[in-house]
Design an enzyme around this catalytic site. Structure first.
Site, short mmCIF file in Angstrom:
data_model
loop_
_atom_site.label_atom_id
_atom_site.label_comp_id
_atom_site.label_asym_id
_atom_site.label_seq_id
_atom_site.Cartn_x
_atom_site.Cartn_y
_atom_site.Cartn_z
N ASP A 1 -6.79 -2.61 3.43
CA ASP A 1 -5.76 -3.56 3.00
C ASP A 1 -6.02 -4.98 3.49
O ASP A 1 -5.24 -5.88 3.17
CB ASP A 1 -4.38 -3.11 3.50
CG ASP A 1 -4.01 -1.73 2.99
OD1 ASP A 1 -4.25 -1.47 1.80
OD2 ASP A 1 -3.49 -0.91 3.77
N PHE B 1 -11.02 22.31 -7.81
CA PHE B 1 -10.22 21.24 -8.42
C PHE B 1 -11.09 20.00 -8.60
O PHE B 1 -11.95 19.69 -7.77
CB PHE B 1 -9.03 20.92 -7.52
CG PHE B 1 -8.22 19.74 -8.00
CD1 PHE B 1 -7.18 19.91 -8.90
CD2 PHE B 1 -8.51 18.46 -7.56
CE1 PHE B 1 -6.45 18.84 -9.34
CE2 PHE B 1 -7.78 17.37 -8.00
CZ PHE B 1 -6.74 17.56 -8.89
N ASP C 1 0.85 -1.18 0.00
CA ASP C 1 0.00 0.00 0.00
C ASP C 1 0.90 1.24 0.00
O ASP C 1 2.11 1.14 0.25
CB ASP C 1 -0.90 -0.03 1.24
CG ASP C 1 -1.85 1.14 1.28
OD1 ASP C 1 -2.33 1.56 0.22
OD2 ASP C 1 -2.11 1.65 2.39
N ASP D 1 -5.00 5.94 -4.54
CA ASP D 1 -4.72 7.33 -4.88
C ASP D 1 -4.63 7.50 -6.40
O ASP D 1 -4.59 6.54 -7.15
CB ASP D 1 -3.43 7.78 -4.21
CG ASP D 1 -3.51 9.22 -3.72
OD1 ASP D 1 -4.29 9.99 -4.32
OD2 ASP D 1 -2.83 9.56 -2.74
N THR E 1 4.66 17.92 -8.40
CA THR E 1 4.86 19.21 -9.05
C THR E 1 3.52 19.89 -9.37
O THR E 1 2.52 19.21 -9.68
CB THR E 1 5.65 19.04 -10.36
OG1 THR E 1 4.95 18.16 -11.23
CG2 THR E 1 7.02 18.45 -10.06
N SER F 1 -10.78 15.80 -10.53
CA SER F 1 -9.86 14.85 -11.17
C SER F 1 -9.86 15.00 -12.68
O SER F 1 -8.87 14.66 -13.34
CB SER F 1 -10.25 13.42 -10.79
OG SER F 1 -11.59 13.14 -11.20
#
Length: 1484
Positions: A1090, A685, A492, A943, A862, A687
């Protein structure tokens, strides 16, 4: 970076219910390998799979469904209907079950009270040896069949099985206790006033009612209401209950949001424990439920919810809510799942819709994990089968001998008339007599060994974390040896590799890069690591709101701009974990602030101030007061890092609302000022957008648009986009050329047998008189490769390039009013800022793109900042368009994004930021060690893709020169994409001069993973994917749900295989070299998301991390930090594998060695089955006299030291290749057992049995053979074969050796006098004991065996050190070999000097360290210099761990040794290898 596909749409997982989950597991398990790559064995695997599928179907139908009533529920007709009520008097009915909904309890244990015993009995007797003894023990109970008693097998078998069952029950009982802790957590639920929970009362046997005192019920009375908030346990929640959540509280069940006290009914939810994402999610109350802001409103709102049936899909939710005849949809935005945490929201209210095992979190977990078996057990089962064949052969052979003896002698002996025995009784008797060749106590002794190994692992101080006070823990000791055969590690990300702490680390302004390490210096000051502390003046605060707020600002405001930077760079300068050899900027942000102070009106200074101001304004963070300190509520850790960096640079956000943001700015003269900016609009914001924008009105009434986002979406929107594209292409081509050169340079380096860089390599000097030099990986500049910006994705049409205004033209409010100062002398280190290229747009683009690539390859996240100013008319026109989109009822989100895209054009580049997602200590070094150990590292995370790739670079899962291939179903047919990857890899392999491929990484997301199961869309993509995987070094799976993680692990577990060798083998070689055990899988994680992955892998390792202790409680092993995984595998895995393998072969060896004389003795008894050994001694043989010799080494043996195993990870390959237990090893031990058994029998019979004077009875010769067997077994296993001799080893030998003679005395006195076949009474004192011949035979037999063993070991050791051991028999038949040996023996220089000739003959110059024999490493470890060097190498990445860290003096020595090594350990390895080769020559 090679990118075949890139997703621009919203990513999500596939929707799978329970049935499809089972179907997915079966589909993954049947994933075949591409036919051209695997031409043989296809039909051979079809039959076992069909048998397995049929067996599973019968098990489910008759066992699960019929006996345990675990039936698969049919889907509901229209979802589950849940009315909204403050309290339900009666439980709601689930139409699928016809009864109440299941309770909110969870179970992670493997068994229940009802199924524990049947499952355990099935599991225990599925072990081949236990089943074998059951088949032997049952016939043995028949009277008159057995010659050794009726219950000597079945009773010990049942006792040993009972012990194992009790142990398994105890382990599962501990899991039940942990489940109780989870189910007993507190929740706040709405109940009527005066409500008393019936669960808190119980009746005594006399009918009296009592209340449990241990449960304290707390109630919060609601004024003017008939209801109260009642405190209850999680397990007592039911579907339809209304619950209240407080800030930072975990969600106990899946709920629909009814109320949130955030702005516009917004609640911020952290889903890290669910999907691994670190950004907070916005959840909003449905418009139909706006009246539910009070309890009375909830009571009056007659809402009816219709929601989907429970399923494991985390990324989609379907439902609807009807209020007053109006129906609105329920989506993922209004639902909060169990496992989430409420953040940045004071209070929220919701209604429970899913409970217990039907929650999304539990639907993604492996809810009924099976007991795991060690992989070595398969080999042990094959050995048992071979020994069964041996037992049958011995029984049949002896029975045939009886028939021959019967015809030749028995019918002639008058005293045996009418005493013949039937043949079936003879063969059964022999079968029972020889059945102990397969030791009855094998598994019980092995359990004792594993208990000792577990204790050793738990007590290892090197895996103890002092910070969290957490030692390593073994929860499942049955698979300890699996730790030594791991081939895949599935990790993970969040909480496992990272700490989920973001730090602003670098910035790129006007083509210059600056390092930000103020946080590092601050931490050092707090820890007292710096000699002086910077003194700051208390700023004069000019605020109005409240004294408390003003006091907090006084404490937290920093004036870093007035700090004078150190003229000498600090030794604590930050280093990249992904590229530790990369040169960092020589200037820091403190230097930047000094330059701004010296030259506030310089063009670069104005750019820098604009950059910092953009960081302070473009975010959604809210400041708040906590414990007198200002803290920020942030939706993502990235934003928090940027805001804190702006604060450290002198721009502190002191107030923020939905309309304004106030900054406190530190001026260059040490004073402060405040500026308030009006927030006009915030474009959020997403995705899909991958950017965020804010529009503010500056104090000078100018309208300023600031945008931050990914470089791929910012560059096409720049005003000079065409120039930016051109520079990006130039930089990318340059980096690709550098990458190719670097890759070719690496391809010429020495490689080990599995294609990796060796920890130790040997180079022979031309001058044979000099010492041989050894070198590790060479130091060279690491070239960069573009992985961040992608020109191919710049699809937007760029506007015409227009000349940009010069930066000295005065703009708006970002011009912070520094007082004009007299031009001061600027230090020489700032001379580069006077270069004209600082104002040249083309040069700025080129350097910025290069910086972005550097940041990405260092593992930094970045962002690009850009800006533009809007005129009033332009803003009003756009505002109308944006307002229409915000109020639209159709496609609202799409229209908002389209409106935002209109204004986010013709931007000017401000600069780039680099944020560090801090890794846990030692993560990169651990991953590098595991890679050198031939372990492939996979990262499975929920993620997003960009974040996962950045962390992969930082953790060294990806190298700077890695070939990265991205698979994305959105971009088209997956079959074609995978074929492109295979073709490119084949082309690279054909064009390169070396056969070693470059390091390759495949990136895939959950949506693409689910699309592999769509053959109608993507063809044969699934088979191609699993044929490609064995050739890939690492895989990054992002946006994966917990169920998808488990399915992927299961698929690799079932399909992992070794590449087929093209070299043809002879038939004998094929028999002696069977198929290796497939590489085992290990999953490591720290959260509840997990658990399924941990259960699906061969080995599950939990980390006590930030996501809770669920994984650490349920996993097979638990550690505090990821860095301890290297010691867990490389040290304890190797030790336990070697110990267990030695235990198994030694156990079978001693049984074969012990019973062979009995078989040889049968010829003297007419093959009637008479035992050579006395029955009492035979009964306690494996308990008293041959148990410690296998148990003690099985627990404490260390064939190689921990320092050697950590310093040379390649030695781990020995377990992956079945080096400890294979057919060749087993046959070798069995041949030795047969040979030694024959020697013992003939020596004892020849020196005593045939010439005995005082006692020629059966007991005397049998006791002699028994004594020799006891002494030699313990002497060989405890003294001669054990390398790590401690007091425990010697003590075990002394106890067993002395105990045998005490047993002799006991037998001599305990047996009753009489005429027996075994004349035991007084024999040791009066008959054979005083006979010198008995003792001569004893010493002769033991001495002969000892001499042969020592002679063999001495010859083998010298041949290994000389490099002659692996020459092969063909080399030994050549005269040149013997000629060279003679020259070597005379000390001549024929063909070389010293052992180098032999080394060359054996291919030694190209031999790898993983192929060096254990005896060679043991000889090297005796050298003090070698030990110290290996010790220094082993500590890299583990500085400060273990007991040595407590000794300052030892720490300094270690630090000196580590500093002498470079970050890549090359210097230390080079020195260590030089010592190694020198030691080889010295030992010779």
């Amino acid at each position: 970076m090679r990118s075949f596909t890139r997703s621009t749409a919203e990513e999500g997982g596939a929707s799978v219910d329970n049935a499809s989950l089972e179907k997915g597991i079966n589909t993954f398990s049947k994933a075949g390998i591409l036919a051209p790559l695997r031409k043989t064995g296809t039909s051979a695997t079809t039959i076992p799979r069909s048998i397995k599928a049929s067996t599973q179907q019968l098990y489910r139908k008759y066992i699960l469904e019929l006996i345990f009533q675990e039936k698969e529920l049919p889907p509901s007709q229209d979802g589950r209907h849940i009315p909204l009520r403050p309290y339900h008097d009666k439980p709601l009915i689930d139409e699928r079950r016809g009864g109440a909904y299941i309770p909110n309890t969870i179970r992670t244990s493997r068994y229940t009270v009802y199924d524990f015993l049947p499952k355990q009995l099935f599991f225990q007797f599925s072990r081949l040896a236990n089943f074998y003894f059951l088949c032997v023990g049952v016939p043995q109970t028949i009277p008159g069949v057995s010659t050794t008693g009726n219950f000597t097998t079945i009773l010990p078998l049942l006792f040993f099985v009972l012990l194992t069952v009790v142990k398994e029950g105890y382990d599962d009982w501990k899991r039940h206790r942990l489940d109780k802790v989870e189910n007993a957590r507190s929740a706040t639920v709405l109940r009527p006033k005066g409500y008393v929970d019936s669960r808190h009362e119980w009746r005594t046997g006399f009918g009296l009612r009592r209340t449990k005192e241990k449960d304290t019920v707390m109630a919060e009375v609601i004024p003017e209401s008939d209801y109260q908030w009642h405190s209850t346990q999680w397990k007592d929640l039911k579907v339809g209950d209304v619950i209240k959540l407080s800030r930072d509280e975990d969600v106990p069940a899946d709920i629909v949001l009814l109320y949130a006290d955030g702005e516009n009914g917004m609640a911020y939810i952290e889903t890290m424990a669910l999907d691994g994402e670190t950004n907070l999610k916005n959840k909003q109350v449905s418009k139909a439920l706006q009246r539910c802001n009070t309890v009375q409103g909830i009571a009056n709102c007659q809402a009816m919810f219709v929601v989907e049936d429970p399923n494991p899909d985390l990324y989609r939710f379907d439902g609807r809510v009807t209020v007053d005849g109006e129906t609105l949809p329920l989506t993922l935005n209004e639902v909060v799942y169990r496992g989430c945490t409420l953040r940045n929201t004071t209070c929220a209210i919701g209604m429970v819709i899913n409970t217990g095992e039907e929650c999304k979190l539990r639907r993604n977990a492996n809810r009924h994990p099976k007991a795991k078996k060690p992989a070595m057990e398969k080999i042990a089962n094959k050995i048992v089968i071979s020994l069964v064949v041996v037992v049958i052969s011995l029984s049949v052979g002896c029975s045939m001998g009886y028939l021959i003896w019967k015809d030749a002698y028995e019918h002639k002996a008058w005293y045996l008339k009418h005493l013949g025995v039937e043949f079936q009784n003879i063969i059964i008797g022999f079968f029972i007599q020889f059945n102990n060749i397969i030791p009855l106590a094998l598994y019980v002794s092995l359990e004792i060994v594993k208990l000792g190994q577990m204790w050793m692992l738990n007590s290892d101080l090197e895996m103890y974390d002092k910070v969290s006070d957490t030692p390593a823990k073994c929860n499942t000791n049955t698979i300890l040896e699996n730790l030594g055969q791991i081939g895949y590690v599935f990790s993970d990300k969040t909480g496992t590799l990272t700490e989920n702490v973001m730090k602003f680390r670098k910035m790129s302004i006007a083509g210059t890069t600056w390092l930000h390490e103020m946080d590092i210096l601050k931490e050092q000051e707090e820890q007292g690591l710096t000699q002086t502390k910077t003194k700051e003046k208390e700023p004069k605060i000019m605020l109005e709101p409240t004294p408390e707020y003003d006091n907090a600002l006084t404490k937290t405001a920093t004036l870093v701009s007035v700090r004078s930077p150190n003229p000498r760079r600090s030794s604590s300068q930050w280093r990249s974990t992904g590229r530790p050899d990369h040169v960092q900027p020589e200037v820091t942000t403190e230097d930047l602030l000094e330059y701004i102070r010296l030259r506030p009106n310089a063009p670069f200074s104005r750019r820098a101030v604009q950059y910092i101001l953009a960081m302070a304004l473009c975010h959604t963070c809210l400041p708040e007061i906590r414990d007198g300190q200002i803290e920020f509520q942030a939706a993502s850790p990235d934003e928090l890092a940027l805001v804190k960096a702006a604060q450290e640079l002198g721009f502190l956000v002191v107030q923020r609302s939905s309309h304004t943001v106030t900054l406190r700015i530190s001026r260059g003269d040490g004073t402060e000022m405040e500026r308030t900016y009006q927030i006009l609009d915030v474009i959020e914001f997403s995705s899909k957008r991958k950017r965020m924008s804010i529009i503010v009105r500056c104090p000078d009434d100018r309208i300023w648009l600031i945008t931050k986002g990914a470089d791929s979406v910012i560059l096409p929107r720049l005003r000079m986009a065409q120039l930016a594209k051109q520079k990006a292409n130039e930089v990318r081509k340059s980096l690709e050329i550098e990458h190719e050169m670097q890759r070719r340079s690496e391809a010429r380096e020495p490689r080990n047998s599995f294609g990796g860089r060796p920890s130790l390599t040997i180079r022979r000097s031309i001058n044979l008189g000099r010492q041989n030099s050894v070198a590790g990986p060479s130091k060279r500049p690491v070239t960069n490769r573009s992985k961040s910006f992608e020109v191919g994705r710049m699809s937007l049409p760029a506007p015409e390039d227009r000349l940009r205004p010069h930066i000295t033209v005065r703009t708006a409010s970002y011009d912070v009013p520094y007082e004009d100062a007299v031009t001061a002398a600027v230090p020489d280190r700032f001379a580069f800022l006077d270069d004209p290229s600082v104002c040249d747009e083309g040069a700025i683009f080129t350097r910025c793109f290069k910086h972005i690539d550097d940041f990405a390859t260092e593992g930094l996240r970045t962002l690009l900042f850009a800006q533009r100013f809007l005129s009033e008319s332009e803003y009003k026109t756009w505002k109308k368009l944006y307002h229409d989109a915000e109020t639209s009822l159709v496609d609202r989100q799409e229209r908002i994004e389209a409106a935002g895209d209109v204004v986010e054009q013709t931007l000017d580049l401000i600069g780039a930021t680099a944020i560090e997602d801090k890794l846990q200590k030692g993560v990169p070094e651990t991953i590098e060690r595991l890679r050198r150990a031939n372990i492939k590292i996979w990262m499975l995370t929920g993620d997003k893709r960009e974040t996962a790739i950045n962390i992969a670079h930082s953790a060294r899962i990806c190298r700077p020169t890695s070939d990265i291939y991205i698979l994305d179903a959105v971009k088209g047919n997956l079959e074609a994409q995978i074929m492109d990857i295979i073709d490119e890899m084949n082309i690279r392999a054909e064009t390169m001069h070396t056969a070693i491929p470059n390091h390759t990484v495949v990136v895939i997301d959950g949506h693409t993973l689910a699309a592999l199961d769509e053959p109608e869309t993507h063809g044969n993509a699934k088979e191609l994917f699993y044929s490609l995987i064995p050739r890939i070094d690492s895989v990054i799976c992002c946006r994966a749900s917990p169920a998808q993680k488990a399915l992927l692990v299961t698929a690799i577990r079932n399909n992992a295989h070794q590449p087929i060798s093209a070299k043809k083998k002879s038939f004998i070689s094929y028999l002696l070299t069977p198929k290796r055990t497939p590489p085992l899988t290990l999953a490591i994680g720290d959260g509840a998301n997990d658990l399924a992955m941990l259960s699906a892998a061969h080995v599950g390792v939990g980390i006590s991390g930030r996501e809770g202790l669920q994984a650490a409680r349920v996993a097979d092993y638990a550690v505090a930090q990821f860095r301890f995984l290297s010691r867990l595998l490389l040290v304890h895995g190797r030790w336990n594998y070697a110990r267990t393998a030695k235990f198994i072969v030694a156990t079978f060896w001693k049984e074969m060695f012990f019973y062979l004389p009995t078989e040889m003795y049968q010829r003297y008894t007419g093959y009637t089955g008479t035992s050579l050994y006395e029955s009492w001694s035979l009964t306690v043989l494996n308990t008293l006299f041959t148990s410690l010799c296998v148990i003690v080494p099985g627990v404490w043996e260390q064939e190689l030291s921990a320092e050697t195993l950590m310093a040379v990870p390649e030695l781990y390959v020995w377990g992956q290749r079945d080096g400890g237990l294979n057919l060749r090893q087993y046959l070798g031990w069995m041949v030795v057992a047969v040979a030694q058994g024959v020697v013992v029998w003939w020596v004892c019979w020849g020196l005593y049995g045939g010439i005995a004077v005082k006692d020629n009875g059966l007991f005397a010769v049998g006791n002699l053979v028994f004594t020799v067997a006891i002494v030699w077994t313990n002497l060989k296993l405890l003294i001669l074969d054990t390398h790590h001799k401690t007091g425990l080893i010697l003590g075990a030998f002394g106890i067993t050796f002395g105990g045998w003679w005490i047993w002799q005395i006991f037998l001599a006195g305990a047996y009753a006098p009489g005429v027996w076949p075994y004349a035991v009474r007084g024999g040791f004192f009066t008959s054979f004991g005083p006979d010198p011949a008995w003792w001569v035979a004893l010493f002769a037999a033991v001495g002969l065996l000892t001499a042969a063993e020592l002679g063999y070991k001495s010859i083998k050791r010298n041949l290994i050190i000389s490099g002659l051991w692996r020459l092969g028999w063909r080399k030994w038949l050549q005269w040149e070999t013997w000629k060279g040996l003679l020259a070597l023996g005379r000390g001549g220089a024929a063909r070389g000097a010293g052992p180098m000739w032999a080394w060359d003959e054996a291919g030694g110059e190209g031999r790898n360290v993983e192929e060096w024999d254990v005896e060679l490493w043991q000889a090297l470890e005796r050298e003090e210099t070698v030990r110290q060097t290996l010790k220094g190498m082993s500590r890299i990445g583990h500085e400060g761990d273990g007991p040595e860290a407590e000794e300052a003096e030892e720490d300094e020595k270690e630090k000196g040794r580590v500093e002498e090594n470079s970050a890549s350990t090359t210097d230390c390895e080079r020195q260590g290898e030089s010592v190694v080769v020198e030691s080889v020559q010295t030992s010779k």
